[in-house]
Design a protein around this motif. Sequence first.
Motif, PDB file in Angstrom:
ATOM      1  N   ASN A  91       3.366  -5.501  -3.032  1.00 30.67           N
ATOM      2  CA  ASN A  91       2.423  -5.004  -2.028  1.00 30.67           C
ATOM      3  C   ASN A  91       1.167  -4.405  -2.641  1.00 30.67           C
ATOM      4  OD1 ASN A  91       4.071  -5.451   0.323  1.00 30.67           O
ATOM      5  ND2 ASN A  91       5.419  -3.890  -0.528  1.00 30.67           N
ATOM      6  N   THR A  92       0.061  -4.510  -1.921  1.00 25.02           N
ATOM      7  CA  THR A  92      -1.148  -3.775  -2.288  1.00 25.02           C
ATOM      8  C   THR A  92      -1.005  -2.400  -1.629  1.00 25.02           C
ATOM      9  OG1 THR A  92      -2.336  -5.840  -2.054  1.00 25.02           O
ATOM     10  CG2 THR A  92      -3.688  -3.842  -2.170  1.00 25.02           C
ATOM     11  N   PRO A  93      -1.320  -1.294  -2.360  1.00 26.57           N
ATOM     12  CA  PRO A  93      -1.143   0.024  -1.758  1.00 26.57           C
ATOM     13  C   PRO A  93      -1.834   0.106  -0.396  1.00 26.57           C
ATOM     14  CG  PRO A  93      -1.756   0.236  -4.064  1.00 26.57           C
ATOM     15  CD  PRO A  93      -1.831  -1.223  -3.729  1.00 26.57           C
ATOM     16  N   VAL A  94      -1.148   0.670   0.562  1.00 29.13           N
ATOM     17  CA  VAL A  94      -1.606   0.890   1.953  1.00 29.13           C
ATOM     18  C   VAL A  94      -1.789  -0.419   2.744  1.00 29.13           C
ATOM     19  CG1 VAL A  94      -3.307   1.989   3.468  1.00 29.13           C
ATOM     20  CG2 VAL A  94      -2.761   3.036   1.277  1.00 29.13           C
ATOM     21  N   LEU A  95      -2.300  -1.462   2.078  1.00 26.16           N
ATOM     22  CA  LEU A  95      -2.562  -2.714   2.809  1.00 26.16           C
ATOM     23  C   LEU A  95      -1.335  -3.616   2.883  1.00 26.16           C
ATOM     24  CD1 LEU A  95      -6.062  -3.649   1.338  1.00 26.16           C
ATOM     25  CD2 LEU A  95      -5.551  -2.464   3.464  1.00 26.16           C
ATOM     26  N   GLY A  96      -0.286  -3.289   2.102  1.00 25.28           N
ATOM     27  CA  GLY A  96       0.918  -4.136   2.104  1.00 25.28           C
ATOM     28  C   GLY A  96       0.568  -5.570   1.737  1.00 25.28           C
ATOM     29  N   GLN A  97       0.998  -6.516   2.557  1.00 26.27           N
ATOM     30  CA  GLN A  97       0.726  -7.940   2.300  1.00 26.27           C
ATOM     31  C   GLN A  97      -0.501  -8.422   3.073  1.00 26.27           C
ATOM     32  OE1 GLN A  97       2.406 -10.037   0.252  1.00 26.27           O
ATOM     33  NE2 GLN A  97       3.735  -8.368  -0.419  1.00 26.27           N
ATOM     34  N   SER A  98      -1.171  -7.515   3.816  1.00 27.23           N
ATOM     35  CA  SER A  98      -2.209  -7.991   4.744  1.00 27.23           C
ATOM     36  C   SER A  98      -3.353  -8.708   4.025  1.00 27.23           C
ATOM     37  CB  SER A  98      -2.736  -6.861   5.620  1.00 27.23           C
ATOM     38  OG  SER A  98      -3.190  -5.816   4.826  1.00 27.23           O
ATOM     39  N   LEU A  99      -3.744  -8.189   2.847  1.00 31.74           N
ATOM     40  CA  LEU A  99      -4.850  -8.830   2.126  1.00 31.74           C
ATOM     41  C   LEU A  99      -4.418 -10.226   1.634  1.00 31.74           C
ATOM     42  CD1 LEU A  99      -7.693  -7.960   1.459  1.00 31.74           C
ATOM     43  CD2 LEU A  99      -6.911  -7.242  -0.792  1.00 31.74           C
ATOM     44  N   SER A 100      -3.194 -10.304   1.105  1.00 25.80           N
ATOM     45  CA  SER A 100      -2.697 -11.606   0.622  1.00 25.80           C
ATOM     46  C   SER A 100      -2.607 -12.595   1.784  1.00 25.80           C
ATOM     47  CB  SER A 100      -1.312 -11.474  -0.001  1.00 25.80           C
ATOM     48  OG  SER A 100      -1.288 -10.395  -0.877  1.00 25.80           O
ATOM     49  N   LEU A 101      -2.189 -12.111   2.951  1.00 25.68           N
ATOM     50  CA  LEU A 101      -2.097 -13.015   4.117  1.00 25.68           C
ATOM     51  C   LEU A 101      -3.477 -13.498   4.524  1.00 25.68           C
ATOM     52  CD1 LEU A 101       0.599 -11.077   6.158  1.00 25.68           C
ATOM     53  CD2 LEU A 101       0.788 -13.461   5.445  1.00 25.68           C
ATOM     54  N   LEU A 102      -4.447 -12.577   4.465  1.00 24.18           N
ATOM     55  CA  LEU A 102      -5.815 -12.933   4.867  1.00 24.18           C
ATOM     56  C   LEU A 102      -6.426 -13.951   3.895  1.00 24.18           C
ATOM     57  CD1 LEU A 102      -8.061 -12.080   6.935  1.00 24.18           C
ATOM     58  CD2 LEU A 102      -8.863 -10.487   5.209  1.00 24.18           C
ATOM     59  N   LEU A 103      -6.092 -13.817   2.599  1.00 23.07           N
ATOM     60  CA  LEU A 103      -6.705 -14.690   1.589  1.00 23.07           C
ATOM     61  C   LEU A 103      -5.885 -15.945   1.288  1.00 23.07           C
ATOM     62  CD1 LEU A 103      -7.868 -11.902  -0.907  1.00 23.07           C
ATOM     63  CD2 LEU A 103      -9.226 -13.049   0.862  1.00 23.07           C
ATOM     64  N   ALA A 104      -4.752 -16.106   1.960  1.00 24.99           N
ATOM     65  CA  ALA A 104      -3.873 -17.257   1.669  1.00 24.99           C
ATOM     66  C   ALA A 104      -4.572 -18.573   2.004  1.00 24.99           C
ATOM     67  CB  ALA A 104      -2.583 -17.128   2.479  1.00 24.99           C
ATOM     68  N   PRO A 105      -4.187 -19.679   1.332  1.00 28.28           N
ATOM     69  CA  PRO A 105      -4.871 -20.958   1.585  1.00 28.28           C
ATOM     70  C   PRO A 105      -4.572 -21.572   2.947  1.00 28.28           C
ATOM     71  CG  PRO A 105      -3.091 -21.235   0.000  1.00 28.28           C
ATOM     72  CD  PRO A 105      -3.201 -19.762   0.257  1.00 28.28           C
TER      73      PRO A 105
ATOM     74  N   ILE B 182      13.118 -11.475   7.215  1.00 26.04           N
ATOM     75  CA  ILE B 182      12.461 -11.107   5.951  1.00 26.04           C
ATOM     76  C   ILE B 182      11.467  -9.991   6.275  1.00 26.04           C
ATOM     77  CG2 ILE B 182      10.915 -11.923   4.127  1.00 26.04           C
ATOM     78  CD1 ILE B 182      12.166 -14.753   4.611  1.00 26.04           C
ATOM     79  N   ARG B 183      11.638  -8.848   5.593  1.00 25.66           N
ATOM     80  CA  ARG B 183      10.768  -7.702   5.906  1.00 25.66           C
ATOM     81  C   ARG B 183       9.552  -7.713   4.992  1.00 25.66           C
ATOM     82  NH1 ARG B 183      10.449  -2.739   3.053  1.00 25.66           N
ATOM     83  NH2 ARG B 183       9.888  -0.918   4.317  1.00 25.66           N
ATOM     84  N   TYR B 184       8.388  -7.521   5.585  1.00 25.49           N
ATOM     85  CA  TYR B 184       7.183  -7.366   4.748  1.00 25.49           C
ATOM     86  C   TYR B 184       6.304  -6.278   5.325  1.00 25.49           C
ATOM     87  CZ  TYR B 184       4.984 -10.539   8.206  1.00 25.49           C
ATOM     88  OH  TYR B 184       4.525 -11.125   9.357  1.00 25.49           O
ATOM     89  N   LEU B 185       5.497  -5.687   4.458  1.00 25.54           N
ATOM     90  CA  LEU B 185       4.628  -4.606   4.905  1.00 25.54           C
ATOM     91  C   LEU B 185       3.262  -5.171   5.255  1.00 25.54           C
ATOM     92  CD1 LEU B 185       5.553  -1.759   2.400  1.00 25.54           C
ATOM     93  CD2 LEU B 185       6.456  -2.184   4.689  1.00 25.54           C
ATOM     94  N   HIS B 186       2.698  -4.656   6.331  1.00 25.94           N
ATOM     95  CA  HIS B 186       1.377  -5.120   6.763  1.00 25.94           C
ATOM     96  C   HIS B 186       0.393  -3.968   6.599  1.00 25.94           C
ATOM     97  CE1 HIS B 186      -1.312  -7.820   8.800  1.00 25.94           C
ATOM     98  NE2 HIS B 186      -0.349  -8.708   8.986  1.00 25.94           N
ATOM     99  N   PHE B 187      -0.720  -4.043   7.311  1.00 26.57           N
ATOM    100  CA  PHE B 187      -1.776  -3.035   7.219  1.00 26.57           C
ATOM    101  C   PHE B 187      -1.188  -1.632   7.456  1.00 26.57           C
ATOM    102  CE2 PHE B 187      -5.644  -1.021   9.138  1.00 26.57           C
ATOM    103  CZ  PHE B 187      -6.429  -1.093   7.996  1.00 26.57           C
ATOM    104  N   LYS B 188      -1.580  -0.667   6.683  1.00 23.47           N
ATOM    105  CA  LYS B 188      -1.085   0.717   6.723  1.00 23.47           C
ATOM    106  C   LYS B 188       0.443   0.764   6.596  1.00 23.47           C
ATOM    107  CE  LYS B 188      -3.405   2.352  10.424  1.00 23.47           C
ATOM    108  NZ  LYS B 188      -3.851   3.362  11.360  1.00 23.47           N
ATOM    109  N   ASN B 189       0.971  -0.168   5.804  1.00 24.27           N
ATOM    110  CA  ASN B 189       2.413  -0.252   5.531  1.00 24.27           C
ATOM    111  C   ASN B 189       3.277  -0.352   6.792  1.00 24.27           C
ATOM    112  OD1 ASN B 189       1.953  -0.259   2.833  1.00 24.27           O
ATOM    113  ND2 ASN B 189       2.461   1.894   2.490  1.00 24.27           N
ATOM    114  N   SER B 190       2.709  -0.907   7.868  1.00 19.53           N
ATOM    115  CA  SER B 190       3.556  -1.120   9.054  1.00 19.53           C
ATOM    116  C   SER B 190       4.553  -2.227   8.711  1.00 19.53           C
ATOM    117  CB  SER B 190       2.707  -1.504  10.268  1.00 19.53           C
ATOM    118  OG  SER B 190       1.923  -2.630   9.972  1.00 19.53           O
ATOM    119  N   GLU B 191       5.754  -2.122   9.298  1.00 22.75           N
ATOM    120  CA  GLU B 191       6.810  -3.086   8.933  1.00 22.75           C
ATOM    121  C   GLU B 191       6.822  -4.265   9.902  1.00 22.75           C
ATOM    122  OE1 GLU B 191       9.788   0.114   9.086  1.00 22.75           O
ATOM    123  OE2 GLU B 191      10.532  -0.796   7.241  1.00 22.75           O
TER     124      GLU B 191
END
Length: 580
Positions: A67-81, A100-109
Amino acid sequence: MKNRICAALSAVQTAVILRQSTLDAKGFLFVFFAFFLAQSSAVSIYNIFIYPFYRSPLRHLPGPKDNTPVLGQSLSLLLAPSPNALYLKWMQQFPDAPLIRYLHFKNSEWLLVNSLQVVKDMLQTCCYDLEKPEWFHKIVGEIAGVGLVNAEGELHRKGRKGLGGSFSVSNVKKIFPVINEKSQILSGIIDDAVQKNPDEPIEVSSLMNHNAIDVMGVAALGVELNSLATSGSTFTHIYETMFNQPPIGQAIFFLNMFIPIRRFLPWVKANTDYLHATTEVRRLLMQTIRERKAEVFGKGKGEKGEGARKEFTEEGSRDFLTFMLYEKTVEGWSDEEIHGHLMNFMSAGHETTAECISWGIQTLCLHPHIQDRLREEINRYIPHDGPPSYAELEKLKYMDNFLKEVLRCYSPSVLIPRSSSTPIRLPSAPHTLIPPGTTLYISPSVLHFNPTIWGPDAHVFNPDRHGPDHPSAKLYPSSRDPFANLAFSVGPRICIGKRFAALEIKSVLVTVLRAWEVRRGWDADGNKLQGGEEFVGHGNQREGARYEGPEGDLLAGIKVVNFLSLRPSKGIWVKFRKID
Ligand code: HEM
């Protein structure tokens, strides 16, 4: 909610302090805001840094940890191909995890759904216990209005009942000649372009978009939009602005899911263009409703007139708007409600259908033998030059399998999200208590490319796999489960336009395949091949794949927009050769 509780608490605390001191209004405000700031910061720190890692009942579920701190996976999801890329990677990484659990913006689950049983619970068993998440209402509401797409509970049931007639077989059959007529115009446009420049590839996705807008114009509004003939109508431009946003527009769209930032960015052109487009589509639809009401009920009357009813039914005019104005079941629907439904039909109905046809043509370029088989079937069951009839289309079984496979491999809908406002346990995952507000995320691609459902060749395009006698029927019985095909969703919220869309797609494919042979007109990077250039590569499939993963090969070099549907970013370039 969090802010309201903090504000109420701060008001009580300030009142207690006020009773013990003599503060003026300024002092009162200062104390109130100090309390508010301290409390909401404490709650945010707890929610972002403590709850997801130490308290949440979901914290032990498998899922990505990079995860990216605070942003979770949101940045990776935004930049994915692609809108599916990361979800497919996690499906492969955690094949046995139903959730499958992943963290999103502000570490929301968020929970990615990776099991047919969980899909069934969400879309059928617990359909009305779950709702679309708040962020979905916000972002899709901007584009598609309220209507059915955003209705919940009783309102949704009532809407489905009221609109059932518009999408019935008999009404869709009445609209079918319009669909065929537009397919003919489309073929004529291809003809003109090929005659002018036989070797030049044609970009099919915008062509299919214009076609779908014209079909929806007549079917939903009863209005000729002439997008095909004029290379774009006002509606086409509006929807292009909405769906085809530059990266900054996409970033604003994404952030707006969590923080309402649009109104604070009046100087960003992408934002103002988008806001203008949403206002304009609303204005145009409201104007159309007013005009049609005047025609149907008589100017200024606002009530049904028998004369008007006769005139309309005799003409057989059954566009969805007229239907809504007439049907007894929906008597009393406000203009606002009708507007919501029209917004749904226009936006949910054209882009998805156009994408499906475009990806269908793309696969035909990659698989000439499938093209031949389809053409042979068409010629056998539609042995004349005229437009196909409804009954003739129903005879095309290989076409049915082809369409199923296109929708499996290139599902235009990339997200079916739900959440609950109360804690919930799904019957198929009784040990997992899902806290309120958690997003349960179905990415159709995760189920469509899952080898445990479809077999080890899940990443291969093969229409025959849907045939009743194909070995996969016995070896992989889950692939015959209706919940394994999620392009139109399943259950009480299944796409209401499914039958209509299938008819439009088949009408276009039959018209194109009878007249044209299609060939690849894009290079390994998805760019248009110049002049008479031909694509040379080792097997069209592998060449130019942008990233590893089941979907990468199927895209064959075509880059997609990481947005609300599976949309090619530079279009799909196709060469057409007239069949004698
Ligand atoms: C290939 C074409 C299409 C695809 C792949 C597609 C896909 C979908 C999906 C997946 C949903 C469920 C979304 C959810 O529950 O979260 C849906 C719902 C819906 N679709 Fe479609 N759609 C297509 C064509 C159409 C057409 C042609 C229309 C209208 C003329 C339409 C109107 C709607 C509406 C109104 C809903 C909301 C239904 C409800 O919630 O009860 N769609 N569609």
